[in-house]
Scaffold this motif. Sequence first.
Motif: not given
Length: 231
Positions: A84-86, A110-119, A159-161, A184-186
């Motif tokens: 996964e690549e955020s 704002s930007i949207g993010v999924l609650r309790d997701a790890y980025y 989001e996941d790419k 951001l994170h892979k």
Amino acid sequence: MAHLNESKADTAAEGLSLPRWYDLHARLLHLLTDAAGCQLKVVGSPWPRSLTLLQQGKIDLMLTMSYTAERAQYADFIGVHYMEESVLVLHKNYLNQVHQLSDINLLPGSIGVLRDAYYGEAFEQLRHEKNYQPFLLYANSLTQKLNMLKKGRVLGMIEDKTQYMEWSQLYPELKQQYRLSLSLHKAPVYIVASKVGVSPRLRQRLHQAWQQVYGKEKHRAILAEFGWALE
């Protein structure tokens, strides 16, 4: 009992199309449970609720789980199912304002993010800072997050790419307005089993079953059908 982070009814109610990866994830779950000799029932519920249910042992399996030490206390990480690549996706008018994640406080929204997701760690540090909390708008599902974008409630989202590429094909009007801004994170994401709800013996069977199918012909054929890559 396995969780998928969407509900067909909720997605339809939002006027959105259920993404193809919903079926992809269901197929991967069946690939695992068929190999382990288990029956499978798939349910849709918001990500935060499913995390709680997994901790309580009321659901048995989840996908797309990033590894953290906290999650490892209640989840057995059965095996990787993809990388996964955020990414940060932004409205094209604001791309020049954001050069790193910490620049989101320069945005007029704002930007949207999924609650309790790890980025990734950078996001984990930022989300706890009071100065940044007004710039994060939380959603309980990917459908809800995407709908915030469609309705103009956010200027972008994390989001996941692969999922970003999927919804940009489904909704060309959004593709015209939003662009990939930052990676951001892979890291690998996993299929996990509840340590409370699934016995150690059955979890061992699931580990062995996934090792038998991972990277083999059936696994790669499912991924290829949906345009996903293993690596």
